[in-house]
Scaffold this active site. Structure first.
Site, short mmCIF file in Angstrom:
data_model
loop_
_atom_site.label_atom_id
_atom_site.label_comp_id
_atom_site.label_asym_id
_atom_site.label_seq_id
_atom_site.Cartn_x
_atom_site.Cartn_y
_atom_site.Cartn_z
N LYS A 179 14.31 -9.34 3.40
CA LYS A 179 13.59 -8.78 2.82
C LYS A 179 13.77 -7.76 1.37
O LYS A 179 13.01 -7.55 0.41
CB LYS A 179 12.51 -7.81 3.65
CG LYS A 179 11.85 -8.96 4.61
CD LYS A 179 10.80 -8.07 5.32
CE LYS A 179 9.83 -9.04 6.15
NZ LYS A 179 10.30 -9.75 7.32
N GLU A 205 1.97 -2.74 2.79
CA GLU A 205 1.32 -2.78 4.11
C GLU A 205 2.45 -3.58 4.86
O GLU A 205 2.98 -4.31 4.32
CB GLU A 205 0.06 -3.47 4.01
CG GLU A 205 -0.06 -5.02 4.31
CD GLU A 205 0.50 -6.02 3.39
OE1 GLU A 205 1.40 -7.17 3.51
OE2 GLU A 205 0.53 -5.57 1.86
N SER A 218 17.97 -15.31 8.45
CA SER A 218 17.15 -14.22 7.64
C SER A 218 17.44 -12.93 8.01
O SER A 218 17.24 -12.08 7.19
CB SER A 218 15.63 -14.85 7.81
OG SER A 218 15.18 -14.74 9.09
#
Ligand SMILES: *Cc1c(COP(=O)(O)O)cnc(C)c1O
Length: 397
Positions: free
Chosen positions: A90, A112, A379
């Site tokens: 991310k 968010e 990931s």
């Protein structure tokens, strides 16, 4: 040559801009800014420098040899996004968007978050760049994710619990949109996956495609050629698009996205939008959704919070329709089994999201000869999932 989306953000019938008129100005401004800096050498150099010195890129590729030998089929390789600063993919995307915010002269960042992982990544980069950071989170999620709330606060962010609706991710999303409309002059909205209105899906994909671009040089160095299969888990779909995108123009490389089947697709308790959903509009774009006959969004379920989302990025819907990628789903139980095996056999504790892709890689490897290769996007790391795993294994911490 694959060239999507079009000027208006369409991936075939998917994507687009389904927002209220009040947001159109902000999206136009973002689209123009991104178009301006996307190919700007100075912007690219700064992005790459952050990826190198702050994130620790390039992330290595690792041959899971012991496990591959045990399975006795195809060779499994991991792209180690778990080794990035903050422990997942991310961070790649939030750096790109924060650099745009700086160039647009917007000192206030909003985001968010559901499980909190995107909130932590955003709070991290805001600390790094000295930007104000406001994170919207459903109050139910705030209760469930105490550790991540504390992380965000340590990093200097303000966490705003949202009390409306079901008090989870979709309500936090509505609140972030409201904030953006009101404060668009000084505020940049960082979206965490390849969803939302254009230009977000394409922009997030581009920032994440550093993953696949690195693989295209690394795999031939390690194995002499590109992989036969590239696998990734799919929640919103950003780590999958990041590794798939540079491979789209390599027709011999098969792309497989792995969704969360939860308790099993047949039970209705899952989060597999592509495997079991239908097209509709949510969060500013048209894509596959988990919805009832009236178009109402249904509750989703997955053991991994990061896959527990009723939609999916529009580009995945398109890749599915044109048959360039295949999508499958793995249950909670199978993901947990793969999680435990990965810990014991390879010495790597993967995120529960990632464990879905790993589980499918093992199933697939069994059916293939030993000279075939499967590259899995690892990931993220699983430290955040200790409580969930312990609970499912009936262990008291
Ligand atoms: C958030 C997250 C995901 C799911 O998000 P995508 O946008 O589908 O990549 C997957 N793995 C990890 C480790 C995550 O933190």
């Amino acid at each position: 040559m694959y060239d999507f989306p079009d000027q208006r953000g369409h991936f075939g019938p998917y994507g687009g801009v389904f927002v209220s008129e009040t947001l159109m100005y902000a999206l136009e401004e973002l689209k123009e800014t991104y178009a301006k800096f996307q190919h700007d050498p100075e912007f690219i150099a700064e992005f790459n420098s952050e990826l190198k010195h702050f994130v620790g890129r390039p992330s290595p590729i690792y041959h899971a040899k012991r496990w591959s030998d045990e399975i006795g089929g195809a060779q499994i390789y991991f792209k180690r996004e778990d080794l990035n600063h903050t422990g997942a993919h991310k961070i790649n995307n939030v750096i790109g968007q924060a650099l745009l915010a700086k160039r647009m002269g917007k000192p206030r960042i909003i985001a968010e978050t559901g499980a909190g992982q995107h909130g932590v990544a955003t709070a991290t980069i805001c600390a790094r760049f000295g930007l104000e950071c406001i994170i919207y989170m459903g109050s139910v999620d705030v209760e469930r994710q105490a550790q991540n709330i504390y992380r965000m606060r340590l990093l200097g962010a303000t966490v705003v619990p949202v009390e409306s609706g079901s008090k989870t991710l979709k309500d936090a999303l509505n609140e972030a949109m409201r904030d953006w409309v009101t404060n668009v002059e000084n505020t940049f909205y960082i979206i965490g996956t390849v969803a939302g209105p254009h230009p977000y899906p394409a922009m997030v994909r581009d920032f994440q495609s550093v993953i696949g671009t690195e693989c295209i040089t690394q795999m031939p160095e390690m194995t002499g050629r590109q992989p036969d299969y590239v696998l990734a888990c799919v929640g919103g779909g950003s780590n999958a698009m990041g590794i798939f995108y540079p491979y789209i123009n390599y027709p011999d490389v098969k792309l497989i996205g792995v969704e969360a089947a939860g308790d099993g697709i047949a039970t209705g308790r899952h989060a597999a939008a592509l495997c079991a959903g239908t097209p509709g509009v949510l969060h500013g774009n048209r894509t596959y959704l988990i919805q009832d006959a009236n178009g109402q969004i249904m509750e989703t379920h997955s053991v991994s919070a990061g896959l527990d989302y009723p939609g999916v990025g529009p580009e995945h819907a398109w890749l599915k329709d044109i048959n360039r990628a295949q999508y499958t789903a793995v249950t909670d139980d199978d993901a947990l089994e793969a999680f435990h095996n990965c810990c014991r056999i390879e010495g790597i504790i993967p995120a529960l999201e990632t464990s879905h892709a790993i589980a499918y890689a093992c199933q697939l490897a069994k059916t293939l000869p030993k000279d075939q290769t499967i590259l899995v996007n690892l990931s993220g790391r699983g430290d955040k999932d200790m409580h969930t795993v312990a609970q499912h294994t009936k262990v008291k911490l």
